[in-house]
Design a protein around this motif. Structure first.
Motif, mmCIF file in Angstrom:
data_model
loop_
_atom_site.group_PDB
_atom_site.id
_atom_site.type_symbol
_atom_site.label_atom_id
_atom_site.label_comp_id
_atom_site.label_asym_id
_atom_site.label_seq_id
_atom_site.Cartn_x
_atom_site.Cartn_y
_atom_site.Cartn_z
ATOM 1 N N LYS A 142 -39.825 -7.759 -5.683
ATOM 2 C CA LYS A 142 -38.758 -6.485 -6.188
ATOM 3 C C LYS A 142 -39.873 -4.775 -5.462
ATOM 4 O O LYS A 142 -38.830 -3.830 -5.500
ATOM 5 C CB LYS A 142 -38.244 -6.325 -7.148
ATOM 6 C CG LYS A 142 -37.159 -7.372 -7.824
ATOM 7 C CD LYS A 142 -35.865 -7.203 -6.792
ATOM 8 C CE LYS A 142 -35.000 -8.470 -6.769
ATOM 9 N NZ LYS A 142 -34.103 -8.468 -6.076
ATOM 10 N N GLN A 155 -29.372 8.259 -5.595
ATOM 11 C CA GLN A 155 -29.363 6.502 -5.670
ATOM 12 C C GLN A 155 -31.421 6.675 -5.902
ATOM 13 O O GLN A 155 -31.712 5.291 -6.799
ATOM 14 C CB GLN A 155 -29.856 5.951 -4.193
ATOM 15 C CG GLN A 155 -29.012 5.921 -3.300
ATOM 16 C CD GLN A 155 -28.580 5.713 -1.335
ATOM 17 O OE1 GLN A 155 -29.985 6.554 -0.866
ATOM 18 N NE2 GLN A 155 -28.201 5.280 -0.729
ATOM 19 N N SER A 156 -31.777 7.660 -6.416
ATOM 20 C CA SER A 156 -33.483 7.515 -5.937
ATOM 21 C C SER A 156 -33.337 6.981 -8.305
ATOM 22 O O SER A 156 -33.613 6.756 -8.752
ATOM 23 C CB SER A 156 -34.587 8.292 -5.957
ATOM 24 O OG SER A 156 -33.636 10.151 -7.330
ATOM 25 N N ARG A 195 -32.324 3.999 -8.722
ATOM 26 C CA ARG A 195 -33.572 2.836 -9.218
ATOM 27 C C ARG A 195 -34.262 2.551 -9.584
ATOM 28 O O ARG A 195 -35.124 1.885 -10.092
ATOM 29 C CB ARG A 195 -34.383 2.846 -7.676
ATOM 30 C CG ARG A 195 -32.653 2.141 -6.300
ATOM 31 C CD ARG A 195 -33.981 2.408 -5.260
ATOM 32 N NE ARG A 195 -34.068 2.050 -3.704
ATOM 33 C CZ ARG A 195 -32.693 2.846 -3.071
ATOM 34 N NH1 ARG A 195 -33.550 3.825 -3.080
ATOM 35 N NH2 ARG A 195 -31.859 2.359 -2.268
ATOM 36 N N ASN A 196 -34.649 4.338 -10.102
ATOM 37 C CA ASN A 196 -35.742 4.331 -11.349
ATOM 38 C C ASN A 196 -35.452 4.279 -12.696
ATOM 39 O O ASN A 196 -35.853 3.633 -13.203
ATOM 40 C CB ASN A 196 -35.704 5.948 -11.609
ATOM 41 C CG ASN A 196 -36.961 6.657 -12.193
ATOM 42 O OD1 ASN A 196 -37.732 5.886 -12.796
ATOM 43 N ND2 ASN A 196 -36.656 7.680 -12.887
ATOM 44 N N ARG A 249 -33.546 1.193 -12.639
ATOM 45 C CA ARG A 249 -33.613 0.109 -13.268
ATOM 46 C C ARG A 249 -35.204 -0.764 -12.974
ATOM 47 O O ARG A 249 -35.406 -1.314 -14.067
ATOM 48 C CB ARG A 249 -32.999 -0.546 -11.171
ATOM 49 C CG ARG A 249 -32.918 -2.055 -11.802
ATOM 50 C CD ARG A 249 -32.162 -2.048 -10.032
ATOM 51 N NE ARG A 249 -31.177 -1.933 -9.872
ATOM 52 C CZ ARG A 249 -30.871 -1.837 -8.775
ATOM 53 N NH1 ARG A 249 -31.937 -1.427 -8.036
ATOM 54 N NH2 ARG A 249 -29.281 -0.967 -8.693
ATOM 55 N N ASN A 250 -36.058 -0.204 -12.521
ATOM 56 C CA ASN A 250 -37.202 0.154 -12.653
ATOM 57 C C ASN A 250 -38.207 0.062 -13.529
ATOM 58 O O ASN A 250 -38.961 -0.692 -13.900
ATOM 59 C CB ASN A 250 -38.372 0.834 -11.243
ATOM 60 C CG ASN A 250 -38.157 0.556 -10.402
ATOM 61 O OD1 ASN A 250 -37.516 -0.999 -9.767
ATOM 62 N ND2 ASN A 250 -38.191 1.314 -9.278
#
Length: 87
Positions: free
Chosen positions: A64, A13-14, A17-18, A20-21
């Motif tokens: 976000k 998951q990280s 998210r990383n 995407r960020n």
């Protein structure tokens, strides 16, 4: 890295998210550059449209939690000041 099932999932998951960020941060940099280049060209119409786009993207990133809300506000304020100084 831990070997527990839950820790492996958190790691996956990280990573998602990383990535995407990072995409959002890159997009922020690009729209800010668009505003600055329009200001350098002294094109008020292009600067206004780029400013609206940048404001929207910065607000979305703050919502976000990609960047801090005050950081987004500060950047928007500085972009507005640059565009208003030009006019």
């Amino acid at each position: 890295m831990a070997n527990h099932k839950s820790a492996l999932k958190r790691h996956r998951q990280s990573l998602v998210r990383n990535s995407r960020n990072n995409m959002v941060r890159t997009r922020i940099k690009n729209v800010v550059k668009e505003v600055h280049s329009a200001v350098d060209l002294k094109d008020t119409e292009l600067a206004a449209t780029a400013l609206r786009k940048a404001t929207s993207i910065l607000d979305a990133a703050a919502t976000k939690k990609v960047i801090h809300a005050r950081a987004a506000s500060r950047r928007i304020s500085r972009l507005h000041a640059a565009v208003n100084k030009m006019a």
